[in-house]
Design a protein around this motif. Structure first.
Motif, PDB file in Angstrom:
ATOM      1  N   ASN A  26      11.439 -23.495 -33.485  1.00  0.00           N
ATOM      2  CA  ASN A  26      11.547 -22.113 -33.971  1.00  0.00           C
ATOM      3  C   ASN A  26      10.185 -21.489 -34.252  1.00  0.00           C
ATOM      4  O   ASN A  26      10.070 -20.609 -35.095  1.00  0.00           O
ATOM      5  CB  ASN A  26      12.421 -22.038 -35.227  1.00  0.00           C
ATOM      6  CG  ASN A  26      13.151 -20.701 -35.339  1.00  0.00           C
ATOM      7  OD1 ASN A  26      13.589 -20.162 -34.334  1.00  0.00           O
ATOM      8  ND2 ASN A  26      13.262 -20.169 -36.540  1.00  0.00           N
ATOM      9  N   LYS A  27       9.152 -21.927 -33.524  1.00  0.00           N
ATOM     10  CA  LYS A  27       7.841 -21.340 -33.649  1.00  0.00           C
ATOM     11  C   LYS A  27       7.545 -20.474 -32.428  1.00  0.00           C
ATOM     12  O   LYS A  27       8.071 -20.737 -31.335  1.00  0.00           O
ATOM     13  CB  LYS A  27       6.761 -22.427 -33.796  1.00  0.00           C
ATOM     14  CG  LYS A  27       6.895 -23.229 -35.087  1.00  0.00           C
ATOM     15  CD  LYS A  27       5.767 -24.238 -35.229  1.00  0.00           C
ATOM     16  CE  LYS A  27       5.882 -24.996 -36.549  1.00  0.00           C
ATOM     17  NZ  LYS A  27       4.780 -25.994 -36.712  1.00  0.00           N
ATOM     18  N   PRO A  28       6.719 -19.426 -32.584  1.00  0.00           N
ATOM     19  CA  PRO A  28       6.434 -18.530 -31.449  1.00  0.00           C
ATOM     20  C   PRO A  28       5.922 -19.301 -30.243  1.00  0.00           C
ATOM     21  O   PRO A  28       5.059 -20.177 -30.356  1.00  0.00           O
ATOM     22  CB  PRO A  28       5.362 -17.596 -32.011  1.00  0.00           C
ATOM     23  CG  PRO A  28       5.589 -17.612 -33.492  1.00  0.00           C
ATOM     24  CD  PRO A  28       6.039 -19.003 -33.821  1.00  0.00           C
ATOM     25  N   LEU A  29       6.456 -18.962 -29.064  1.00  0.00           N
ATOM     26  CA  LEU A  29       6.115 -19.664 -27.829  1.00  0.00           C
ATOM     27  C   LEU A  29       5.423 -18.696 -26.865  1.00  0.00           C
ATOM     28  O   LEU A  29       6.026 -17.693 -26.454  1.00  0.00           O
ATOM     29  CB  LEU A  29       7.389 -20.218 -27.179  1.00  0.00           C
ATOM     30  CG  LEU A  29       7.206 -20.957 -25.856  1.00  0.00           C
ATOM     31  CD1 LEU A  29       6.406 -22.247 -26.071  1.00  0.00           C
ATOM     32  CD2 LEU A  29       8.569 -21.271 -25.234  1.00  0.00           C
ATOM     33  N   PRO A  30       4.167 -18.956 -26.499  1.00  0.00           N
ATOM     34  CA  PRO A  30       3.479 -18.062 -25.550  1.00  0.00           C
ATOM     35  C   PRO A  30       4.185 -18.048 -24.201  1.00  0.00           C
ATOM     36  O   PRO A  30       4.617 -19.087 -23.691  1.00  0.00           O
ATOM     37  CB  PRO A  30       2.074 -18.674 -25.448  1.00  0.00           C
ATOM     38  CG  PRO A  30       1.919 -19.488 -26.691  1.00  0.00           C
ATOM     39  CD  PRO A  30       3.277 -20.014 -27.010  1.00  0.00           C
ATOM     40  N   VAL A  31       4.286 -16.863 -23.617  1.00  0.00           N
ATOM     41  CA  VAL A  31       4.971 -16.679 -22.334  1.00  0.00           C
ATOM     42  C   VAL A  31       3.965 -16.183 -21.303  1.00  0.00           C
ATOM     43  O   VAL A  31       3.173 -15.274 -21.568  1.00  0.00           O
ATOM     44  CB  VAL A  31       6.137 -15.673 -22.479  1.00  0.00           C
ATOM     45  CG1 VAL A  31       6.751 -15.348 -21.126  1.00  0.00           C
ATOM     46  CG2 VAL A  31       7.192 -16.231 -23.430  1.00  0.00           C
ATOM     47  N   VAL A  32       4.032 -16.764 -20.102  1.00  0.00           N
ATOM     48  CA  VAL A  32       3.142 -16.368 -19.019  1.00  0.00           C
ATOM     49  C   VAL A  32       3.692 -15.164 -18.271  1.00  0.00           C
ATOM     50  O   VAL A  32       2.961 -14.242 -17.915  1.00  0.00           O
ATOM     51  CB  VAL A  32       2.925 -17.554 -18.041  1.00  0.00           C
ATOM     52  CG1 VAL A  32       2.072 -17.113 -16.842  1.00  0.00           C
ATOM     53  CG2 VAL A  32       2.272 -18.726 -18.758  1.00  0.00           C
ATOM     54  N   GLU A  33       5.020 -15.156 -18.033  1.00  0.00           N
ATOM     55  CA  GLU A  33       5.617 -14.065 -17.252  1.00  0.00           C
ATOM     56  C   GLU A  33       7.061 -13.827 -17.700  1.00  0.00           C
ATOM     57  O   GLU A  33       7.802 -14.775 -17.970  1.00  0.00           O
ATOM     58  CB  GLU A  33       5.591 -14.402 -15.764  1.00  0.00           C
ATOM     59  CG  GLU A  33       6.130 -13.292 -14.878  1.00  0.00           C
ATOM     60  CD  GLU A  33       6.124 -13.683 -13.409  1.00  0.00           C
ATOM     61  OE1 GLU A  33       6.178 -12.778 -12.552  1.00  0.00           O
ATOM     62  OE2 GLU A  33       6.063 -14.894 -13.104  1.00  0.00           O
ATOM     63  N   TRP A  34       7.427 -12.527 -17.773  1.00  0.00           N
ATOM     64  CA  TRP A  34       8.788 -12.129 -18.127  1.00  0.00           C
ATOM     65  C   TRP A  34       9.404 -11.361 -16.947  1.00  0.00           C
ATOM     66  O   TRP A  34       8.748 -10.505 -16.369  1.00  0.00           O
ATOM     67  CB  TRP A  34       8.821 -11.175 -19.324  1.00  0.00           C
ATOM     68  CG  TRP A  34       8.051 -11.581 -20.536  1.00  0.00           C
ATOM     69  CD1 TRP A  34       6.707 -11.478 -20.729  1.00  0.00           C
ATOM     70  CD2 TRP A  34       8.585 -12.116 -21.752  1.00  0.00           C
ATOM     71  NE1 TRP A  34       6.362 -11.917 -21.989  1.00  0.00           N
ATOM     72  CE2 TRP A  34       7.503 -12.306 -22.650  1.00  0.00           C
ATOM     73  CE3 TRP A  34       9.868 -12.444 -22.187  1.00  0.00           C
ATOM     74  CZ2 TRP A  34       7.659 -12.812 -23.930  1.00  0.00           C
ATOM     75  CZ3 TRP A  34      10.032 -12.949 -23.465  1.00  0.00           C
ATOM     76  CH2 TRP A  34       8.952 -13.135 -24.326  1.00  0.00           C
ATOM     77  N   THR A  35      10.663 -11.654 -16.623  1.00  0.00           N
ATOM     78  CA  THR A  35      11.409 -10.832 -15.666  1.00  0.00           C
ATOM     79  C   THR A  35      12.838 -10.699 -16.177  1.00  0.00           C
ATOM     80  O   THR A  35      13.343 -11.574 -16.887  1.00  0.00           O
ATOM     81  CB  THR A  35      11.431 -11.440 -14.251  1.00  0.00           C
ATOM     82  OG1 THR A  35      11.983 -12.769 -14.321  1.00  0.00           O
ATOM     83  CG2 THR A  35      10.042 -11.480 -13.647  1.00  0.00           C
ATOM     84  N   GLY A  36      13.489  -9.584 -15.819  1.00  0.00           N
ATOM     85  CA  GLY A  36      14.853  -9.351 -16.280  1.00  0.00           C
ATOM     86  C   GLY A  36      15.622  -8.444 -15.340  1.00  0.00           C
ATOM     87  O   GLY A  36      15.034  -7.605 -14.645  1.00  0.00           O
TER      88      GLY A  36
END
Length: 558
Positions: A489-499
């Motif tokens: 439940n800790k913030p997780l860095p994201v490289v790329e988002w798509t939706g």
């Protein structure tokens, strides 16, 4: 043939002029005598993580606040209070445009947490509020650890309105009279009377600027008029608002140096041009420190507002010179030369006022419904009605000028100009109130944020947890917020988002959701959902060069 130089009868002695100005000032103060709103925020909390009133299985490592526009901090006014009444926020909150991230201690305490905040919106107005979330199960809402108010002090809020009105009155007594004495003043007449008016205008603008800086300090912190300290003052002076006001003070000093030879009749053309340039620069410090700077088209709004202020000051300031001096001191020949020119100037100023006011209204009101459903819109309507009355009186005055005054004309012109000044004094008061009122476009949009159809869910994958917020989850335009967390439940860095979004029941194929990263673990996007039904929103989150997963949320849209 000799030219008749009969002097017109005295219209206003200096004492009577002073009484008239005081009466107009009192009328405007009556307009300003409105109760301060509980909060005059021009931004709103668009979303939060955790959500208000939500119940979490584990305590979050941070609280994220996302506002509808960029905000800046008020020192020590963002707090997270634990179930035991003690603060659990640690370190300073991080500000990144419209996103505020608050690190939270991992105490493991179960129960309800209170988040309270006070920040400053892009147009220098405070935004305050709060909400709760719970870990494990709800408990009694913890008390705040401070007795300080987070709302607006009514004395400070109304004091700012008065200061703004004084500033507008100063512009009227400064810009219009300087223009008249530079280009229309007969050489044989003394400049001592107009000089007094102009120096009064300078004093009022300077006083309003200093008062504005002083009052902005407790306005931002929520304190009383004397709750000003060095740290808070530095915070205000380092903002866009403070910078604009400091620049204005510097420009006023330079303008004052150029006014002295002008009022002695010793100014050359170069000095007049320099004075116009400095005056124009000073005018821009008003819109830069207010609503226009935060509008959807800031550059257009700033220019339009500057034109609006300048036109107002030229028109009304010229009327003050006309009723206070020229109609009393100039002879028929001089008036015959001056009044037609002034009449054309006034007509141009009124046209500029109407055009600039229309553009301002289109930008700040936004929709016809907001014009009648918001306080800002109703004030605009009142201002338009009063302005229409002023224009009607101005048309009558122009008719008198075209008729060369005629028998009894000076008396009728005096009365008409007096009525113009009286009504416009109230219009200025409404303008000062408008500056402190939430723009209709913002107030209307704020009503839709966090509505009853708000959707939120936490989706699990083998790599991460993804919190999905859709606001308002109704047919039409919707805002999407995504927050990524690891299994702890800790913030997780994201490289790329798509939706993507699809409505299988109505054969609506998937359409892309444009996503914009706000922080390492937070992204947002806007999408229009044209039909009601259960929309399937799929999000693919890549956390490294090779690790990614896809989750699906079913969002009921009504």
């Amino acid at each position: 043939m000799a030219v008749m130089t009969r002097r017109l009868p005295p219209l206003l002695a200096p004492r009577r002029l002073l009484l008239l100005l005081l009466a107009l000032f009192a009328a405007a103060l009556a307009t300003l005598a409105l109760p301060a709103a509980p909060a005059s925020a021009h931004a709103v909390l668009a979303s939060s993580n955790p959500l208000g009133n939500s119940v979490l299985q584990a305590a979050p490592a941070e609280v994220v606040l996302t506002f509808s526009e960029s905000v800046r901090k008020v020192p020590d006014r963002i707090r997270v209070i634990g179930p035991d009444g003690k603060r659990v926020d640690q370190g300073d909150a991080r500000f990144d445009g419209a996103v505020v991230t608050i690190p939270v201690q991992q105490t493991g305490a179960q129960g309800t947490y209170l988040v309270s905040y006070r920040v400053i919106s892009a147009d220098s107005h405070p935004v305050s509020g709060g909400f709760t979330y719970s870990v494990g199960a709800p408990s009694t809402t913890p008390p705040s650890d401070t007795d300080e108010e987070i709302g607006d002090n009514p004395v400070v809020a109304n004091g700012l309105k008065v200061a703004r009105y004084i500033g507008y009155a100063g512009l009227v007594l400064l810009i219009g009279p300087v223009l008249v004495i530079s280009l229309l003043w007969p050489a044989r007449l003394s400049r001592s009377g107009p000089a007094g008016v102009i120096w009064t205008g300078m004093g009022l603008v300077t006083l309003a600027t200093l008062a504005g800086i002083w009052l902005e300090v407790p306005y931002t912190t929520g304190g009383g008029p004397f709750d000003v300290d060095g740290s808070s003052l530095r915070n205000v002076l380092s903002s866009t608002f403070g910078t604009a006001y400091l620049i204005r003070l510097g420009l006023l000093v330079a303008i004052g140096l150029l006014l002295r030879p002008l009022l002695r009749g010793e100014t050359g053309r170069v000095d007049q041009i320099l004075l116009a340039v400095l005056g124009g620069a000073a005018i821009f410090t008003w819109p830069v420190a207010g609503h226009p700077a935060a509008s959807p088209v800031a550059a257009v709004s700033v220019v339009v507002d500057a034109v609006h202020l300048t036109s107002m000051a030229v028109w009304l300031g010229g009327l003050v010179m006309l009723i206070g001096f020229l109609l009393r001191q100039a002879n028929d020949r001089e008036l015959g030369a001056i009044l037609p020119i002034w009449s054309r100037w006034a007509a141009l100023a009124v046209c500029a006022l109407v055009l600039a006011g229309t553009v301002q209204a289109l930008i700040e009101v936004g929709t016809p419904d907001a014009l009648v459903s918001t306080t800002y819109g109703r004030l605009i309507i009142a201002k338009v009605v009063l302005f229409g009355a002023v224009v009607a009186v101005a048309a009558y005055s122009r008719k008198l000028v075209r008729e060369r005054l005629g028998e009894g004309g000076p008396r009728r012109l005096r009365r008409a100009v007096g009525v113009e000044l009286g009504i416009t004094a109230v219009v200025l008061g409404l303008t000062a109130v408008l500056v402190q009122t939430t723009p209709a476009r913002t107030a209307s949009a704020n009503e839709d944020l966090g509505g009853p159809g708000f959707y939120s869910a936490t989706l699990d994958s083998n790599l991460f947890k993804l919190q999905v917020d859709v606001d308002p989850a109704r047919k039409g335009n919707n805002s999407v917020h995504l927050y990524a967390y690891d299994k702890a439940n800790k913030p997780l860095p994201v490289v790329e988002w798509t939706g993507t979004a699809a409505l299988p029941a109505n054969d609506v194929a998937p359409v892309d959701i444009p996503l914009l990263p706000l922080t390492d673990n937070h992204a947002t996007g806007e999408i229009t959902l044209p039909l009601e039904g259960d929309w399937q929103l799929k999000f693919t989150v890549r956390i490294s060069e090779i690790d990614q997963a896809t989750v699906t949320a079913t969002v009921p849209v009504s």
